[in-house]
Design a protein around this motif. Sequence first.
Motif: not given
Lengths: 413, 71
Positions: A62, A128, A151-152, A154-155, A158, A189, A193, A196-197
């Motif tokens: 991260m 975010v 993706a963000i 889901y971040l 998560t 996560g 996230w 996908s990112i």
Amino acid sequence: MNPSPSTMGDIKLTYRFILLGIFSFMIFNLLFFQGTYHLAQGIYRVNDIWVLVHTFILGFLMMVVMGVMYQLIPVALLVSIYSNRLSKIQFWTYAVGVIGLLVGLWTVNTTWMAFFGTLTFTGVLLFVLNMLLSVKKLIQWNAMALIIVTAIFYLFNTVLFGLLLVLNYRFAWFPNIHDQLLYTHILFGIVGWLSSIIIGFSYKMAPMFSLAHGYSEKFSKWIYSGIQLGIILLVVGIFSHIPFFNWIGALFIVIGFVLFSYQMSEIMKHKMKSTLDIGFQVAVYAVYGSLFIIGLAIILYMFLGMSILLPFAYFFIMGWIGFSILGYLYKIVPFLYWTDKYSDKVGKEPVPMLKDLVSEKKGKIAFSLLFIGLIGNGLGIGLHFISFIWLSNTIYTLGAVYYGYLILRVFKA
Amino acid sequence: MRLDNRGLQPPEPMQRTLKALEEMNIGDKLTIINDRKPMFLFEELEQKGYSYEVNSREDGAFEIIIIKKEG
């Protein structure tokens, strides 16, 4: 439209993220030795394994991803970062939060977990916000922005679910759905996230790093939709306890990964660059590797059932996600540093080339050690062979230390 | 030949340039205008026998003149 350097992300802050990330990666390797006993027993719902996983994901992955995104979002979407001041506050909130949370998890101190978990959550929330407010400046919405925003999303979820989990330990608010929260936290996560990112940025980075043009991108919609639909179905399955949803959800995610591997091979077929840099090569192999891991897991599952879960999780996180990030980072750090230091001088006076900043040959050695260690660790976990894991993790750690040294040396150039 | 790549999202500026490079003959000159310097292209240009020169423009963009050399 073009962000001038002042509206780009703060490069010094990105360096700080990367340095702390590399430091966490070193700590992770030490902790891994400590966790060997449980890993070899197939036990993962214990505090030292939580610490291990979160040192790697929150401390290393991260940190690196957030730090790099402050630089790549302006490049990829032609927007400026909403606020560099907010980025700085975000860094400190997150860093203190993660360190405290890891200590809390280690000592199973539920008050610490709740307090620093909230701080970690706040740190991510600020990230975010900063990202969404940056993307908001986009004049024309496009596929890349959609992938990043999803993706963000889901971040955010998560860490929200993670926070619910630690608060649940402290206050026992929803004891009945603790497992469901945990599985959703992991799914969001790992797939929503991180995977996908990586996939999203690969659309930009793979052609840039391989100088590819003229390839087809016809499956990109299917890759995105497959993974999204898969996640939603899995969440339904997790909460409804109807296995059908889990199977069909997993199937859609697998389809997404298969098509993404195909996409990557398409780009590789159209590359103009004769030899790819080692870091990028590793990231490409990680994509094909993800397919191999998933395929192997499906076959082994038929014979061994759920006992393959832990080695599969290890290979998926440390192999696919870990090697993607390690690989791209090996290419991106010299690029960022070079841009920062020499980009004003290129074409006017002699400057070192990108490839002079980092050694390909030494990189190969580091990645080979990491790879041997990875395979050994995964096998050791799967076969419950403790001394074997000790040996293979020693190799992994040697690779990691050498890798860390090579990355840090870029800053001396 | 002249290519204006301003306002395009990566990797499009690079991909348009690559396409144009392939169509060049020895001695041909290609001028590209980019929002950003094509860092990854520079690495490859020298190896593939192109010379290049970078100029900053008043609007903050960059003009890169690429010439295909002999051999």
